[in-house]
Design an enzyme around this catalytic site. Sequence first.
Site, PDB file in Angstrom:
ATOM      1  N   PRO A 160       0.838  -1.310  -0.305  1.00  0.00           N
ATOM      2  CA  PRO A 160       0.058  -0.086  -0.064  1.00  0.00           C
ATOM      3  C   PRO A 160       0.730   1.212   0.036  1.00  0.00           C
ATOM      4  CG  PRO A 160       0.163  -0.898   2.350  1.00  0.00           C
ATOM      5  CD  PRO A 160       0.726  -1.889   1.150  1.00  0.00           C
ATOM      6  N   CYS A 161       1.438   1.511  -1.086  1.00  0.00           N
ATOM      7  CA  CYS A 161       2.345   2.686  -1.200  1.00  0.00           C
ATOM      8  C   CYS A 161       1.465   4.026  -0.939  1.00  0.00           C
ATOM      9  CB  CYS A 161       3.091   2.662  -2.440  1.00  0.00           C
ATOM     10  SG  CYS A 161       2.038   2.437  -3.857  1.00  0.00           S
TER      11      CYS A 161
END
Lengths: 259, 221
Positions: A160-161
Amino acid sequence: MMIDGVEPIVAALGGLAAPAPAGLTGKVFTGWLAAPSRLGEVFVAFTGDGVQFVRPAESVHGDADAFAEAYRDRFGRPLRPADRAPAGLLPALRGRPAPSLRLDLRRLPDFERDVLGATRRIPAGQTRPYGWIAREAGRPRAVRAVGSVLARNPVPLLVPCHRVVRADGRLGDYMFGPAHKEELLRAENVDLDQVAAFAQQGVHYLGSDTTGVVCFPTCHNARRISPAHRHGFRTIGIAVAAGYRPCRHCRPGVEAASA
Amino acid sequence: MGEEFRDESAAAGHVDEAEVGLRLALVADLDAGFAEVVRAHERVVYSVALRLSIRPADAEDLAAEAFLRAYRALRDYDGTRIRELRLRPWLLTILRNTARNAARDASRRPGPPPAFEPVAEHSAGPSAEQQVERDDVQRALGMVLARLPEVQRTAVVLRHVVGLPTGEVADVLGCPDGTAKSHISRGLQRLRALLAEQDDDGPGRSSIGLRPALTAGRTVR
Protein backbone atom coordinates in the site's frame (compact mmCIF):
# COMPACT_ATOMS: atom_id res chain seq x y z
CA MET A 1 33.93 -46.58 -36.31
CA MET A 2 30.28 -46.49 -37.26
CA ILE A 3 27.89 -45.92 -34.42
CA ASP A 4 25.33 -48.62 -34.58
CA GLY A 5 21.91 -47.63 -33.23
CA VAL A 6 21.26 -51.02 -31.73
CA GLU A 7 24.43 -51.23 -29.72
CA PRO A 8 23.41 -51.77 -26.07
CA ILE A 9 25.12 -48.66 -24.76
CA VAL A 10 23.41 -46.52 -27.40
CA ALA A 11 20.04 -48.08 -26.63
CA ALA A 12 20.61 -47.40 -22.92
CA LEU A 13 21.52 -43.77 -23.65
CA GLY A 14 18.20 -43.38 -25.46
CA GLY A 15 16.52 -44.53 -22.27
CA LEU A 16 17.92 -41.50 -20.43
CA ALA A 17 15.48 -39.14 -22.16
CA ALA A 18 12.73 -38.11 -19.78
CA PRO A 19 9.47 -36.20 -20.05
CA ALA A 20 9.63 -32.64 -18.72
CA PRO A 21 8.15 -32.25 -15.25
CA ALA A 22 4.65 -30.77 -15.14
CA GLY A 23 5.92 -27.68 -13.34
CA LEU A 24 8.36 -26.58 -16.04
CA THR A 25 5.99 -24.38 -18.02
CA GLY A 26 4.88 -22.70 -14.78
CA LYS A 27 8.50 -21.67 -14.22
CA VAL A 28 8.67 -20.13 -17.69
CA PHE A 29 5.25 -18.50 -18.06
CA THR A 30 3.59 -15.91 -15.87
CA GLY A 31 -0.19 -16.06 -15.51
CA TRP A 32 -2.30 -12.96 -15.89
CA LEU A 33 -5.92 -12.01 -15.34
CA ALA A 34 -8.22 -9.03 -14.78
CA ALA A 35 -9.83 -8.56 -11.37
CA PRO A 36 -11.94 -5.97 -9.55
CA SER A 37 -10.16 -3.75 -7.03
CA ARG A 38 -10.42 -0.54 -5.06
CA LEU A 39 -8.94 1.21 -8.11
CA GLY A 40 -11.50 -0.32 -10.46
CA GLU A 41 -10.51 -3.18 -12.71
CA VAL A 42 -6.84 -4.13 -12.46
CA PHE A 43 -4.62 -6.41 -14.52
CA VAL A 44 -2.55 -8.78 -12.42
CA ALA A 45 0.45 -10.94 -13.35
CA PHE A 46 1.64 -13.72 -11.04
CA THR A 47 4.18 -16.54 -11.02
CA GLY A 48 4.13 -19.70 -8.92
CA ASP A 49 5.91 -17.68 -6.23
CA GLY A 50 3.34 -14.93 -5.94
CA VAL A 51 1.94 -11.77 -7.45
CA GLN A 52 4.51 -9.87 -9.49
CA PHE A 53 2.74 -6.97 -11.19
CA VAL A 54 -0.51 -5.04 -10.75
CA ARG A 55 -1.75 -2.16 -12.87
CA PRO A 56 -5.19 -0.53 -12.97
CA ALA A 57 -6.90 -0.95 -16.33
CA GLU A 58 -7.37 2.81 -16.24
CA SER A 59 -3.59 3.37 -16.18
CA VAL A 60 -3.22 1.54 -19.50
CA HIS A 61 -6.45 2.89 -20.99
CA GLY A 62 -8.16 -0.44 -20.53
CA ASP A 63 -5.74 -2.07 -22.97
CA ALA A 64 -4.65 -5.52 -21.76
CA ASP A 65 -2.00 -5.61 -24.50
CA ALA A 66 -0.41 -2.44 -23.14
CA PHE A 67 -0.34 -4.05 -19.69
CA ALA A 68 1.25 -7.19 -21.13
CA GLU A 69 3.87 -5.15 -22.96
CA ALA A 70 4.69 -3.17 -19.81
CA TYR A 71 5.04 -6.45 -17.93
CA ARG A 72 7.31 -8.01 -20.54
CA ASP A 73 9.48 -4.92 -20.75
CA ARG A 74 9.99 -4.95 -17.03
CA PHE A 75 10.25 -8.67 -16.28
CA GLY A 76 11.21 -10.25 -19.63
CA ARG A 77 8.89 -13.21 -19.21
CA PRO A 78 6.09 -14.55 -21.41
CA LEU A 79 2.49 -14.26 -20.24
CA ARG A 80 -0.38 -16.68 -20.54
CA PRO A 81 -3.96 -16.14 -19.43
CA ALA A 82 -4.84 -17.67 -16.05
CA ASP A 83 -8.33 -18.75 -15.11
CA ARG A 84 -7.80 -18.77 -11.34
CA ALA A 85 -6.52 -16.02 -9.07
CA PRO A 86 -3.82 -16.97 -6.55
CA ALA A 87 -4.84 -17.32 -2.90
CA GLY A 88 -5.66 -14.04 -1.18
CA LEU A 89 -5.46 -11.85 -4.28
CA LEU A 90 -9.14 -10.99 -4.64
CA PRO A 91 -9.74 -10.00 -0.97
CA ALA A 92 -6.45 -8.08 -0.91
CA LEU A 93 -7.44 -6.07 -3.99
CA ARG A 94 -10.68 -5.16 -2.23
CA GLY A 95 -8.75 -3.98 0.83
CA ARG A 96 -9.57 -6.96 3.03
CA PRO A 97 -6.98 -8.83 5.07
CA ALA A 98 -5.35 -11.60 3.05
CA PRO A 99 -2.64 -13.37 5.05
CA SER A 100 -2.32 -16.11 2.43
CA LEU A 101 -1.36 -13.65 -0.32
CA ARG A 102 2.18 -14.15 -1.58
CA LEU A 103 4.17 -11.57 -3.52
CA ASP A 104 6.97 -12.46 -5.92
CA LEU A 105 9.56 -9.73 -5.29
CA ARG A 106 12.58 -12.00 -5.72
CA ARG A 107 14.17 -10.22 -8.63
CA LEU A 108 14.17 -6.77 -7.04
CA PRO A 109 17.33 -5.20 -5.61
CA ASP A 110 17.58 -5.50 -1.81
CA PHE A 111 16.76 -1.87 -1.10
CA GLU A 112 13.61 -1.97 -3.24
CA ARG A 113 12.48 -5.14 -1.55
CA ASP A 114 13.13 -3.63 1.88
CA VAL A 115 11.19 -0.48 0.97
CA LEU A 116 8.23 -2.50 -0.26
CA GLY A 117 8.46 -4.75 2.80
CA ALA A 118 8.32 -1.77 5.18
CA THR A 119 5.46 -0.24 3.21
CA ARG A 120 3.53 -3.49 3.36
CA ARG A 121 3.61 -3.32 7.18
CA ILE A 122 1.69 -0.02 7.37
CA PRO A 123 -1.76 -0.96 8.67
CA ALA A 124 -4.91 0.06 6.80
CA GLY A 125 -6.17 3.45 7.89
CA GLN A 126 -2.71 4.75 8.83
CA THR A 127 0.01 6.68 7.05
CA ARG A 128 3.76 7.00 7.45
CA PRO A 129 6.21 9.56 6.07
CA TYR A 130 8.74 8.66 3.36
CA GLY A 131 11.50 9.18 5.95
CA TRP A 132 9.97 6.51 8.15
CA ILE A 133 10.14 3.99 5.30
CA ALA A 134 13.76 4.96 4.64
CA ARG A 135 14.62 4.30 8.27
CA GLU A 136 12.71 1.01 8.39
CA ALA A 137 14.49 -0.06 5.19
CA GLY A 138 17.81 0.58 6.91
CA ARG A 139 18.83 3.68 4.93
CA PRO A 140 17.48 6.65 6.89
CA ARG A 141 18.96 9.23 4.52
CA ALA A 142 17.55 7.67 1.36
CA VAL A 143 14.22 9.48 1.58
CA ARG A 144 14.15 10.49 -2.09
CA ALA A 145 15.14 7.01 -3.17
CA VAL A 146 12.13 5.69 -1.27
CA GLY A 147 9.95 8.00 -3.35
CA SER A 148 11.47 6.66 -6.57
CA VAL A 149 11.00 3.05 -5.52
CA LEU A 150 7.37 3.60 -4.56
CA ALA A 151 6.68 5.51 -7.78
CA ARG A 152 7.34 2.26 -9.64
CA ASN A 153 5.82 -0.09 -7.08
CA PRO A 154 5.17 -3.30 -9.06
CA VAL A 155 2.27 -4.28 -6.82
CA PRO A 156 0.24 -1.20 -5.75
CA LEU A 157 -2.69 -1.85 -3.37
CA LEU A 158 -1.01 -5.13 -2.31
CA VAL A 159 1.95 -3.08 -1.12
CA PRO A 160 0.00 0.00 0.00
CA CYS A 161 2.27 2.77 -1.24
CA HIS A 162 -0.74 5.11 -1.02
CA ARG A 163 -0.18 5.08 2.78
CA VAL A 164 3.21 6.75 2.46
CA VAL A 165 2.95 10.54 2.72
CA ARG A 166 5.11 13.60 3.06
CA ALA A 167 6.60 14.54 6.42
CA ASP A 168 4.92 17.97 6.24
CA GLY A 169 1.47 16.40 6.36
CA ARG A 170 0.69 16.74 2.66
CA LEU A 171 -0.19 13.57 0.79
CA GLY A 172 2.45 13.85 -1.90
CA ASP A 173 2.42 12.08 -5.23
CA TYR A 174 0.86 8.77 -6.15
CA MET A 175 1.71 6.60 -9.12
CA PHE A 176 -1.85 6.85 -10.41
CA GLY A 177 -2.43 10.47 -9.38
CA PRO A 178 -2.92 12.20 -5.99
CA ALA A 179 -6.71 12.06 -6.34
CA HIS A 180 -6.64 8.27 -6.14
CA LYS A 181 -4.33 8.44 -3.14
CA GLU A 182 -6.77 10.63 -1.27
CA GLU A 183 -9.70 8.45 -2.30
CA LEU A 184 -7.99 5.27 -1.06
CA LEU A 185 -6.98 6.83 2.27
CA ARG A 186 -10.45 8.27 2.90
CA ALA A 187 -11.96 4.88 2.13
CA GLU A 188 -9.73 3.48 4.90
CA ASN A 189 -11.14 6.11 7.28
CA VAL A 190 -7.98 8.17 7.53
CA ASP A 191 -9.17 11.57 8.82
CA LEU A 192 -7.26 13.58 6.24
CA ASP A 193 -8.96 16.83 7.22
CA GLN A 194 -7.86 16.48 10.81
CA VAL A 195 -4.32 15.49 9.77
CA ALA A 196 -4.19 18.55 7.52
CA ALA A 197 -5.48 20.79 10.29
CA PHE A 198 -2.81 19.51 12.68
CA ALA A 199 -0.12 19.96 10.04
CA GLN A 200 -1.25 23.53 9.50
CA GLN A 201 -0.61 24.17 13.19
CA GLY A 202 2.83 22.54 12.83
CA VAL A 203 1.71 19.41 14.62
CA HIS A 204 3.08 16.14 13.19
CA TYR A 205 3.00 13.98 16.31
CA LEU A 206 0.40 13.45 19.02
CA GLY A 207 1.15 12.52 22.63
CA SER A 208 -1.12 11.40 25.45
CA ASP A 209 -0.42 12.83 28.89
CA THR A 210 -2.09 9.81 30.49
CA THR A 211 0.08 7.15 28.79
CA GLY A 212 3.12 9.33 28.07
CA VAL A 213 3.27 7.86 24.57
CA VAL A 214 3.76 9.89 21.39
CA CYS A 215 2.50 8.68 17.97
CA PHE A 216 1.98 9.60 14.36
CA PRO A 217 -1.47 11.24 14.18
CA THR A 218 -2.96 8.35 12.17
CA CYS A 219 -1.75 5.64 14.57
CA HIS A 220 -4.65 3.82 16.18
CA ASN A 221 -3.17 4.72 19.60
CA ALA A 222 -3.18 8.42 18.70
CA ARG A 223 -6.80 8.25 17.59
CA ARG A 224 -7.84 7.03 21.00
CA ILE A 225 -6.42 10.08 22.81
CA SER A 226 -9.22 12.34 23.99
CA PRO A 227 -8.76 16.01 23.10
CA ALA A 228 -8.32 16.92 26.77
CA HIS A 229 -5.25 14.70 27.09
CA ARG A 230 -3.86 15.27 23.62
CA HIS A 231 -0.64 17.22 23.05
CA GLY A 232 0.73 18.09 19.66
CA PHE A 233 4.42 18.18 18.75
CA ARG A 234 6.27 19.51 15.75
CA THR A 235 9.13 17.03 16.04
CA ILE A 236 9.61 13.76 17.83
CA GLY A 237 12.68 15.24 19.50
CA ILE A 238 10.60 17.87 21.27
CA ALA A 239 8.14 15.21 22.44
CA VAL A 240 10.94 13.01 23.78
CA ALA A 241 12.51 16.01 25.51
CA ALA A 242 9.11 16.60 27.14
CA GLY A 243 9.24 13.08 28.58
CA TYR A 244 7.17 11.23 25.99
CA ARG A 245 8.08 7.76 24.74
CA PRO A 246 7.75 6.95 21.01
CA CYS A 247 4.88 4.54 20.38
CA ARG A 248 6.00 0.95 19.90
CA HIS A 249 3.29 0.39 17.35
CA CYS A 250 3.87 3.23 14.88
CA ARG A 251 7.55 3.77 15.87
CA PRO A 252 7.98 7.49 15.22
CA GLY A 253 11.78 7.34 15.38
CA VAL A 254 14.04 10.17 16.35
CA GLU A 255 15.56 10.23 12.86
CA ALA A 256 12.19 11.01 11.34
CA ALA A 257 12.27 14.36 13.16
CA SER A 258 15.15 15.65 11.07
CA ALA A 259 13.57 14.57 7.78
CA MET B 1 7.53 -18.38 -48.89
CA GLY B 2 6.99 -22.10 -48.51
CA GLU B 3 9.85 -22.78 -50.90
CA GLU B 4 12.18 -20.74 -48.81
CA PHE B 5 11.38 -22.74 -45.66
CA ARG B 6 11.76 -26.04 -47.45
CA ASP B 7 15.18 -25.05 -48.66
CA GLU B 8 16.10 -23.91 -45.21
CA SER B 9 14.90 -27.15 -43.63
CA ALA B 10 16.54 -29.22 -46.31
CA ALA B 11 19.80 -27.54 -45.43
CA ALA B 12 19.25 -28.72 -41.87
CA GLY B 13 19.02 -32.25 -43.16
CA HIS B 14 15.29 -32.78 -42.85
CA VAL B 15 11.99 -31.16 -43.67
CA ASP B 16 9.96 -30.34 -40.62
CA GLU B 17 6.54 -28.82 -41.17
CA ALA B 18 5.91 -28.55 -37.43
CA GLU B 19 9.03 -26.46 -37.00
CA VAL B 20 7.89 -24.06 -39.71
CA GLY B 21 4.51 -23.83 -37.99
CA LEU B 22 6.20 -22.89 -34.72
CA ARG B 23 8.18 -20.11 -36.36
CA LEU B 24 5.06 -18.65 -37.90
CA ALA B 25 3.26 -18.90 -34.55
CA LEU B 26 6.08 -16.95 -32.93
CA VAL B 27 5.88 -14.23 -35.53
CA ALA B 28 2.10 -14.01 -35.21
CA ASP B 29 2.02 -13.82 -31.40
CA LEU B 30 5.25 -14.18 -29.50
CA ASP B 31 3.83 -15.34 -26.16
CA ALA B 32 1.25 -17.77 -27.56
CA GLY B 33 3.79 -18.99 -30.10
CA PHE B 34 6.37 -19.45 -27.38
CA ALA B 35 3.92 -21.61 -25.42
CA GLU B 36 3.79 -23.90 -28.48
CA VAL B 37 7.58 -23.89 -28.73
CA VAL B 38 7.91 -24.92 -25.09
CA ARG B 39 5.32 -27.66 -25.54
CA ALA B 40 7.09 -29.00 -28.62
CA HIS B 41 10.62 -28.90 -27.25
CA GLU B 42 10.40 -29.22 -23.47
CA ARG B 43 11.10 -32.95 -23.48
CA VAL B 44 14.31 -32.59 -25.46
CA VAL B 45 15.43 -29.48 -23.56
CA TYR B 46 14.69 -31.07 -20.20
CA SER B 47 16.34 -34.39 -21.11
CA VAL B 48 19.52 -32.58 -22.12
CA ALA B 49 19.30 -30.31 -19.04
CA LEU B 50 19.23 -33.44 -16.87
CA ARG B 51 22.65 -34.38 -18.25
CA LEU B 52 24.16 -30.88 -18.26
CA SER B 53 23.09 -29.73 -14.80
CA ILE B 54 25.35 -30.25 -11.85
CA ARG B 55 22.63 -32.04 -9.92
CA PRO B 56 19.58 -33.66 -11.53
CA ALA B 57 17.41 -31.65 -9.12
CA ASP B 58 18.61 -28.47 -10.89
CA ALA B 59 17.53 -29.65 -14.34
CA GLU B 60 14.05 -28.15 -14.20
CA ASP B 61 15.38 -24.73 -13.18
CA LEU B 62 18.10 -24.94 -15.81
CA ALA B 63 15.59 -25.79 -18.53
CA ALA B 64 13.28 -22.97 -17.38
CA GLU B 65 16.15 -20.49 -17.34
CA ALA B 66 17.18 -21.50 -20.85
CA PHE B 67 13.63 -21.07 -22.14
CA LEU B 68 13.46 -17.63 -20.51
CA ARG B 69 16.73 -16.58 -22.11
CA ALA B 70 15.43 -17.80 -25.44
CA TYR B 71 12.24 -15.80 -24.96
CA ARG B 72 14.19 -12.64 -24.14
CA ALA B 73 16.29 -13.10 -27.25
CA LEU B 74 13.18 -13.62 -29.39
CA ARG B 75 11.76 -10.34 -28.14
CA ASP B 76 14.63 -8.58 -29.88
CA TYR B 77 14.46 -10.59 -33.11
CA ASP B 78 12.49 -9.32 -36.06
CA GLY B 79 10.12 -11.52 -38.07
CA THR B 80 12.68 -12.27 -40.76
CA ARG B 81 15.17 -13.60 -38.28
CA ILE B 82 12.54 -15.71 -36.48
CA ARG B 83 11.37 -17.20 -39.79
CA GLU B 84 14.91 -18.43 -40.39
CA LEU B 85 15.51 -19.71 -36.90
CA ARG B 86 16.18 -23.41 -36.47
CA LEU B 87 14.51 -23.65 -33.13
CA ARG B 88 15.75 -26.92 -31.69
CA PRO B 89 19.50 -26.43 -32.10
CA TRP B 90 19.07 -22.77 -31.19
CA LEU B 91 17.28 -23.65 -27.93
CA LEU B 92 19.86 -26.31 -27.12
CA THR B 93 22.72 -23.87 -27.77
CA ILE B 94 21.17 -21.48 -25.25
CA LEU B 95 20.70 -24.37 -22.83
CA ARG B 96 24.34 -25.37 -23.17
CA ASN B 97 25.55 -21.80 -22.55
CA THR B 98 23.22 -21.45 -19.57
CA ALA B 99 24.55 -24.71 -18.13
CA ARG B 100 28.15 -23.65 -18.64
CA ASN B 101 27.50 -20.32 -16.92
CA ALA B 102 25.81 -22.10 -14.03
CA ALA B 103 28.72 -24.52 -13.70
CA ARG B 104 31.21 -21.64 -13.74
CA ASP B 105 29.23 -19.73 -11.09
CA ALA B 106 28.97 -22.85 -8.95
CA SER B 107 32.71 -23.44 -9.12
CA ARG B 108 33.36 -19.88 -7.96
CA ARG B 109 31.02 -20.23 -5.03
CA PRO B 110 31.92 -22.63 -2.27
CA GLY B 111 29.17 -25.16 -1.90
CA PRO B 112 28.45 -28.80 -1.41
CA PRO B 113 30.43 -30.95 -3.86
CA PRO B 114 28.40 -32.35 -6.74
CA ALA B 115 28.11 -35.68 -5.03
CA PHE B 116 26.14 -38.58 -6.33
CA GLU B 117 22.44 -38.10 -5.94
CA PRO B 118 21.00 -40.05 -3.08
CA VAL B 119 19.58 -43.17 -4.61
CA ALA B 120 15.87 -43.50 -4.07
CA GLU B 121 14.92 -46.77 -2.45
CA HIS B 122 12.75 -48.97 -4.51
CA SER B 123 9.74 -50.72 -3.06
CA ALA B 124 10.20 -53.41 -5.58
CA GLY B 125 7.79 -56.23 -5.91
CA PRO B 126 8.81 -59.09 -8.17
CA SER B 127 6.82 -57.55 -11.02
CA ALA B 128 8.88 -54.37 -10.83
CA GLU B 129 12.18 -56.21 -11.02
CA GLN B 130 12.83 -55.36 -14.62
CA GLN B 131 12.02 -51.73 -14.07
CA VAL B 132 14.40 -51.59 -11.12
CA GLU B 133 17.16 -53.13 -13.17
CA ARG B 134 16.57 -50.63 -15.93
CA ASP B 135 16.59 -47.72 -13.44
CA ASP B 136 19.88 -48.94 -12.00
CA VAL B 137 21.42 -49.21 -15.44
CA GLN B 138 20.30 -45.70 -16.30
CA ARG B 139 21.51 -44.25 -13.06
CA ALA B 140 24.90 -45.89 -13.50
CA LEU B 141 25.07 -44.71 -17.08
CA GLY B 142 24.15 -41.20 -16.03
CA MET B 143 26.98 -41.19 -13.53
CA VAL B 144 29.67 -42.21 -16.00
CA LEU B 145 28.21 -39.80 -18.54
CA ALA B 146 28.75 -37.02 -16.02
CA ARG B 147 32.48 -37.86 -16.01
CA LEU B 148 32.95 -37.12 -19.72
CA PRO B 149 34.53 -33.82 -20.76
CA GLU B 150 31.76 -31.26 -21.37
CA VAL B 151 31.97 -31.22 -25.16
CA GLN B 152 31.97 -35.01 -25.47
CA ARG B 153 29.16 -35.37 -22.97
CA THR B 154 27.07 -32.75 -24.78
CA ALA B 155 27.77 -34.42 -28.13
CA VAL B 156 26.81 -37.89 -26.88
CA VAL B 157 23.69 -36.60 -25.11
CA LEU B 158 22.49 -34.65 -28.14
CA ARG B 159 23.11 -37.52 -30.55
CA HIS B 160 22.12 -40.54 -28.50
CA VAL B 161 19.93 -39.41 -25.58
CA VAL B 162 17.68 -37.09 -27.57
CA GLY B 163 18.51 -38.40 -31.04
CA LEU B 164 19.58 -35.22 -32.85
CA PRO B 165 21.03 -35.66 -36.35
CA THR B 166 24.77 -35.03 -36.46
CA GLY B 167 24.26 -31.77 -38.33
CA GLU B 168 22.22 -30.35 -35.45
CA VAL B 169 24.77 -31.59 -32.92
CA ALA B 170 27.39 -29.66 -34.88
CA ASP B 171 25.18 -26.56 -34.78
CA VAL B 172 24.87 -26.72 -31.02
CA LEU B 173 28.57 -27.35 -30.51
CA GLY B 174 29.41 -24.62 -33.02
CA CYS B 175 31.76 -26.86 -34.98
CA PRO B 176 31.91 -28.60 -38.39
CA ASP B 177 29.96 -31.84 -38.84
CA GLY B 178 33.13 -33.92 -38.91
CA THR B 179 34.30 -32.52 -35.60
CA ALA B 180 30.89 -33.19 -34.05
CA LYS B 181 31.05 -36.78 -35.29
CA SER B 182 34.43 -37.27 -33.70
CA HIS B 183 33.24 -35.76 -30.38
CA ILE B 184 30.35 -38.22 -30.45
CA SER B 185 32.46 -41.27 -31.21
CA ARG B 186 35.22 -40.32 -28.77
CA GLY B 187 32.59 -39.71 -26.13
CA LEU B 188 31.12 -43.15 -26.69
CA GLN B 189 34.58 -44.70 -26.60
CA ARG B 190 35.33 -42.99 -23.35
CA LEU B 191 31.97 -44.08 -21.93
CA ARG B 192 32.77 -47.69 -22.78
CA ALA B 193 36.19 -47.37 -21.20
CA LEU B 194 34.76 -45.85 -18.02
CA LEU B 195 32.15 -48.57 -17.79
CA ALA B 196 34.76 -51.29 -18.28
CA GLU B 197 36.96 -49.63 -15.66
CA GLN B 198 34.06 -49.68 -13.21
CA ASP B 199 33.49 -53.36 -13.87
CA ASP B 200 37.17 -54.07 -13.24
CA ASP B 201 37.03 -52.12 -10.02
CA GLY B 202 34.68 -54.74 -8.66
CA PRO B 203 31.02 -54.60 -7.85
CA GLY B 204 30.66 -50.97 -6.77
CA ARG B 205 27.21 -49.61 -6.19
CA SER B 206 27.25 -47.63 -9.43
CA SER B 207 27.97 -50.63 -11.54
CA ILE B 208 24.88 -52.56 -10.55
CA GLY B 209 23.50 -54.28 -13.56
CA LEU B 210 25.91 -52.62 -15.94
CA ARG B 211 27.75 -55.61 -17.18
CA PRO B 212 24.83 -57.67 -18.38
CA ALA B 213 22.94 -54.75 -19.82
CA LEU B 214 25.59 -52.53 -21.36
CA THR B 215 28.41 -54.80 -22.24
CA ALA B 216 26.33 -57.67 -23.48
CA GLY B 217 27.84 -59.16 -26.58
CA ARG B 218 31.26 -57.89 -25.66
CA THR B 219 33.92 -60.04 -24.17
CA VAL B 220 34.29 -59.28 -20.52
CA ARG B 221 37.58 -60.27 -18.96
